[in-house]
Design a protein around this motif. Structure first.
Motif, short mmCIF file in Angstrom:
data_model
loop_
_atom_site.label_atom_id
_atom_site.label_comp_id
_atom_site.label_asym_id
_atom_site.label_seq_id
_atom_site.Cartn_x
_atom_site.Cartn_y
_atom_site.Cartn_z
N VAL A 20 18.70 15.63 -28.05
CA VAL A 20 19.30 15.41 -29.36
C VAL A 20 18.24 15.58 -30.44
O VAL A 20 17.10 15.15 -30.27
CB VAL A 20 19.91 13.99 -29.47
CG1 VAL A 20 20.36 13.69 -30.90
CG2 VAL A 20 21.07 13.82 -28.51
N MET A 21 18.62 16.23 -31.53
CA MET A 21 17.78 16.28 -32.72
C MET A 21 18.43 15.37 -33.76
O MET A 21 19.59 15.55 -34.12
CB MET A 21 17.70 17.71 -33.28
CG MET A 21 16.93 17.81 -34.59
SD MET A 21 16.90 19.49 -35.29
CE MET A 21 18.63 19.69 -35.74
N LEU A 22 17.68 14.40 -34.27
CA LEU A 22 18.19 13.43 -35.23
C LEU A 22 17.28 13.41 -36.44
O LEU A 22 16.11 13.03 -36.32
CB LEU A 22 18.27 12.04 -34.59
CG LEU A 22 18.87 10.89 -35.39
CD1 LEU A 22 19.45 9.84 -34.47
CD2 LEU A 22 17.83 10.24 -36.32
N GLY A 23 17.78 13.87 -37.60
CA GLY A 23 16.96 13.73 -38.78
C GLY A 23 16.83 14.91 -39.70
O GLY A 23 16.08 14.85 -40.68
N ILE A 24 17.54 16.02 -39.45
CA ILE A 24 17.61 17.02 -40.51
C ILE A 24 18.77 16.64 -41.42
O ILE A 24 19.44 15.63 -41.20
CB ILE A 24 17.77 18.46 -39.96
CG1 ILE A 24 19.12 18.64 -39.26
CG2 ILE A 24 16.61 18.85 -39.07
CD1 ILE A 24 19.54 20.09 -39.11
N ASP A 25 19.03 17.45 -42.45
CA ASP A 25 20.10 17.08 -43.37
C ASP A 25 20.98 18.26 -43.71
O ASP A 25 20.82 19.36 -43.18
CB ASP A 25 19.50 16.44 -44.63
CG ASP A 25 18.57 17.40 -45.38
OD1 ASP A 25 18.66 18.62 -45.18
OD2 ASP A 25 17.75 16.91 -46.18
N ASN A 26 21.93 18.01 -44.63
CA ASN A 26 22.88 19.04 -45.02
C ASN A 26 22.23 20.25 -45.66
O ASN A 26 22.81 21.34 -45.67
CB ASN A 26 23.93 18.45 -45.98
CG ASN A 26 23.31 17.62 -47.10
OD1 ASN A 26 22.42 16.80 -46.88
ND2 ASN A 26 23.80 17.80 -48.31
N PHE A 27 21.00 20.10 -46.19
CA PHE A 27 20.31 21.23 -46.82
C PHE A 27 19.60 22.12 -45.79
O PHE A 27 19.38 23.30 -46.03
CB PHE A 27 19.31 20.72 -47.85
CG PHE A 27 19.94 19.91 -48.94
CD1 PHE A 27 20.83 20.49 -49.84
CD2 PHE A 27 19.68 18.56 -49.06
CE1 PHE A 27 21.44 19.74 -50.83
CE2 PHE A 27 20.28 17.80 -50.05
CZ PHE A 27 21.17 18.39 -50.94
N VAL A 28 19.24 21.55 -44.64
CA VAL A 28 18.57 22.31 -43.59
C VAL A 28 19.58 22.80 -42.53
O VAL A 28 19.31 23.69 -41.75
CB VAL A 28 17.47 21.46 -42.92
CG1 VAL A 28 16.71 22.23 -41.86
CG2 VAL A 28 16.48 20.95 -43.97
N MET A 29 20.76 22.21 -42.53
CA MET A 29 21.79 22.54 -41.55
C MET A 29 22.06 24.04 -41.39
O MET A 29 22.17 24.53 -40.26
CB MET A 29 23.10 21.82 -41.88
CG MET A 29 23.25 20.47 -41.21
SD MET A 29 24.72 19.58 -41.81
CE MET A 29 26.00 20.84 -41.72
N PRO A 30 22.20 24.81 -42.49
CA PRO A 30 22.47 26.25 -42.33
C PRO A 30 21.41 26.97 -41.50
O PRO A 30 21.74 27.83 -40.68
CB PRO A 30 22.50 26.76 -43.77
CG PRO A 30 22.93 25.58 -44.58
CD PRO A 30 22.25 24.41 -43.91
N GLU A 31 20.14 26.61 -41.70
CA GLU A 31 19.06 27.21 -40.90
C GLU A 31 19.19 26.81 -39.43
O GLU A 31 19.00 27.62 -38.53
CB GLU A 31 17.69 26.77 -41.43
CG GLU A 31 17.31 27.35 -42.77
CD GLU A 31 15.95 26.84 -43.22
OE1 GLU A 31 14.99 26.95 -42.43
OE2 GLU A 31 15.87 26.32 -44.34
N ALA A 32 19.51 25.53 -39.21
CA ALA A 32 19.65 25.03 -37.84
C ALA A 32 20.84 25.68 -37.14
O ALA A 32 20.78 26.03 -35.96
CB ALA A 32 19.81 23.51 -37.86
#
Length: 327
Positions: free
Chosen positions: A81-93
């Motif tokens: 599990v990856m916990l701690g990115i946000d809605n602004f980094v989501m597109p890259e992820a």
């Protein structure tokens, strides 16, 4: 005595064997989440009672650093599990193709927007804001533009290449300034004390008196109220509005424990887990059933209208910021 001793040894051996046979769930996250005052220590025991498994948190300096590590490790990552990115980094992820659908329902969430994403699960949120001590700053800035232009104010913020909070400021500045963002970075650089890798480092420097303001969250004053009984810390309210960060978790495609990972994502939104996360991470809960009522006493911070930029645009914004700071 010998029989009692033998029985004790046998029981110990069975206990060690049971622990050894438990499934292990590895969660990559950021360091403040796993600190002694963060949510992870309390979440660990609570979830392990439910899953009969071994939950292991692996901390990194910040969310972007963590995501970059998973991207670098690729199929060899140890993260379930990856916990701690946000809605602004989501597109890259999402574009990386490293994460699997969560297969959970997006219902009953107390978010400022409807959540429909099928890969990333939100667990808390909050507005970006600059924090100051009202005993030391008598005339705080009333807008982002005033903050940028006020050379009498010493500022600390986070590196947008490594920090989700720093990435938030990158988007904030470019949304407010548009084509004039480069000039804004130049003006801000003149009274920026330091740009740190992560939130823990920069907020710690601010508390030591190294700056007048630090980039954090509108909820940060609650930490000082709850843990220090200190009412002096305030989140500056900017007239342009504030960007809202929604923190998320996701299952890696290479996870050896996908069902356990899915159980963990569902657990993050349970009322008891939300109470722990919101209090110890000092962020607004996505399910407010058991949240501290102090969240409702916070001032209203207007939401800034924002359009998610393309990956190429983000790269250009980062390049401009880096070029300004390298001069």
């Amino acid at each position: 005595m010998k029989l009692t001793h033998l029985f004790a040894l046998s029981s110990l051996a069975l206990s060690v064997s049971a622990v050894a046979n438990q499934s292990v769930l590895t969660v990559y996250t950021y360091d403040s989440f796993t600190s002694e005052w963060g949510p992870a220590p309390k979440l660990e025991g609570l979830f392990e009672k439910q899953c009969q498994c071994d939950l292991k948190f692996m901390p990194f300096e910040d969310g972007v650093t963590m995501f970059n590590r998973i991207r670098l490790e690729g199929k060899k990552t140890k993260a379930d599990v990856m916990l701690g990115i946000d809605n602004f980094v989501m597109p890259e992820a999402e574009k990386s193709g490293l994460f699997a659908p969560h297969k959970l329902e997006n219902k009953g969430l107390d978010l400022p927007e409807q959540w429909t994403d099928k890969t990333f699960v939100p667990y808390d949120f909050g507005e970006y804001a600059f924090i100051y001590n009202k005993q030391k700053v008598a005339n705080p800035p009333k807008s982002l533009k005033e903050l940028v232009e006020r050379q009498d104010l010493k500022v600390i913020y986070q590196d947008p290449r490594t920090s989700t909070v720093g990435r938030g400021l990158l988007f904030w500045v470019n949304t407010v300034y548009g084509d004039n963002a480069e000039k804004a970075w130049q003006d801000l650089a003149k009274h920026t004390v330091t740009v740190g890798k992560g939130w823990s480092e920069t907020y710690g420097a601010f508390l030591k008196g190294e700056s007048d303001l630090v980039l954090s969250y509108a909820t940060s004053p609650l930490y000082h109220q709850w843990h220090e009984q200190d009412q002096n810390y305030v989140a500056a309210n900017f007239e342009e509005g504030h960007l809202v960060q929604i923190e998320v978790a996701a299952i890696t495609k290479t996870s050896k424990q996908p069902e356990l990972a899915r159980q963990f994502l569902s657990f993050l939104q349970q009322p008891e887990a939300q109470k722990i996360i919101s209090f110890h991470n000092v962020m607004k809960p996505v399910v407010s059933e058991q949240a501290d009522p102090a969240f409702k006493t916070l001032p209203k911070y207007e939401k800034l209208a924002f359009t998610q930029p393309s990956t190429e645009t983000v790269k250009k914004w980062l390049a401009t910021w880096q070029q300004v700071l390298s001069k």
